[in-house]
Design a protein around this motif. Structure first.
Motif, mmCIF file in Angstrom:
data_model
loop_
_atom_site.group_PDB
_atom_site.id
_atom_site.type_symbol
_atom_site.label_atom_id
_atom_site.label_comp_id
_atom_site.label_asym_id
_atom_site.label_seq_id
_atom_site.Cartn_x
_atom_site.Cartn_y
_atom_site.Cartn_z
ATOM 1 N N ILE A 69 0.841 -1.203 0.000
ATOM 2 C CA ILE A 69 0.000 0.000 0.000
ATOM 3 C C ILE A 69 0.876 1.252 0.000
ATOM 4 C CG2 ILE A 69 -1.646 1.342 1.381
ATOM 5 C CD1 ILE A 69 -2.865 -1.428 2.200
ATOM 6 N N LEU A 70 1.930 1.252 0.799
ATOM 7 C CA LEU A 70 2.839 2.394 0.820
ATOM 8 C C LEU A 70 3.514 2.595 -0.538
ATOM 9 C CD1 LEU A 70 4.494 1.970 4.332
ATOM 10 C CD2 LEU A 70 2.819 3.696 3.636
ATOM 11 N N ALA A 71 3.904 1.504 -1.175
ATOM 12 C CA ALA A 71 4.530 1.603 -2.499
ATOM 13 C C ALA A 71 3.548 2.136 -3.529
ATOM 14 C CB ALA A 71 5.070 0.239 -2.932
ATOM 15 N N MET A 72 2.289 1.722 -3.434
ATOM 16 C CA MET A 72 1.280 2.220 -4.376
ATOM 17 C C MET A 72 1.004 3.699 -4.160
ATOM 18 S SD MET A 72 -1.386 -0.980 -4.855
ATOM 19 C CE MET A 72 -1.953 -0.977 -3.176
ATOM 20 N N VAL A 73 0.925 4.117 -2.912
ATOM 21 C CA VAL A 73 0.714 5.541 -2.617
ATOM 22 C C VAL A 73 1.904 6.368 -3.109
ATOM 23 C CG1 VAL A 73 0.504 7.224 -0.723
ATOM 24 C CG2 VAL A 73 -0.869 5.142 -0.699
#
Length: 76
Positions: A10-14
């Motif tokens: 999720i952090l990588a996508m954000v």
């Protein structure tokens, strides 16, 4: 382990979306003066850096998806 990888994903996508938006904003702020000149402009260099970061974040996200799939496959 799966929850940790999911949070990282999720952090990588954000981060990917953030880098994409930043690159688009820099692109939209490019003026005609930036385009007229010799060599790469400051704006062009900023655009390239933003897109390189986007590609890096996307690669991290893809690797995390693969790790999650491997972890899920091992439980079955």
């Amino acid at each position: 382990m799966g929850t940790f990888l999911t949070i990282l994903l999720i952090l990588a996508m954000v981060a990917t979306v953030g880098a994409l938006v930043r690159g688009i904003v820099i692109f939209l702020r490019t003026t005609e003066a930036d385009l007229n000149g010799t060599g790469p402009s400051i704006s062009g260099r900023k655009q390239n850096k933003a897109m390189q970061m986007r590609i890096l974040f996307q690669a991290v996200a893809v690797i995390l998806v693969v790790l999650l799939m491997v972890a899920a496959g091992g439980k079955g």
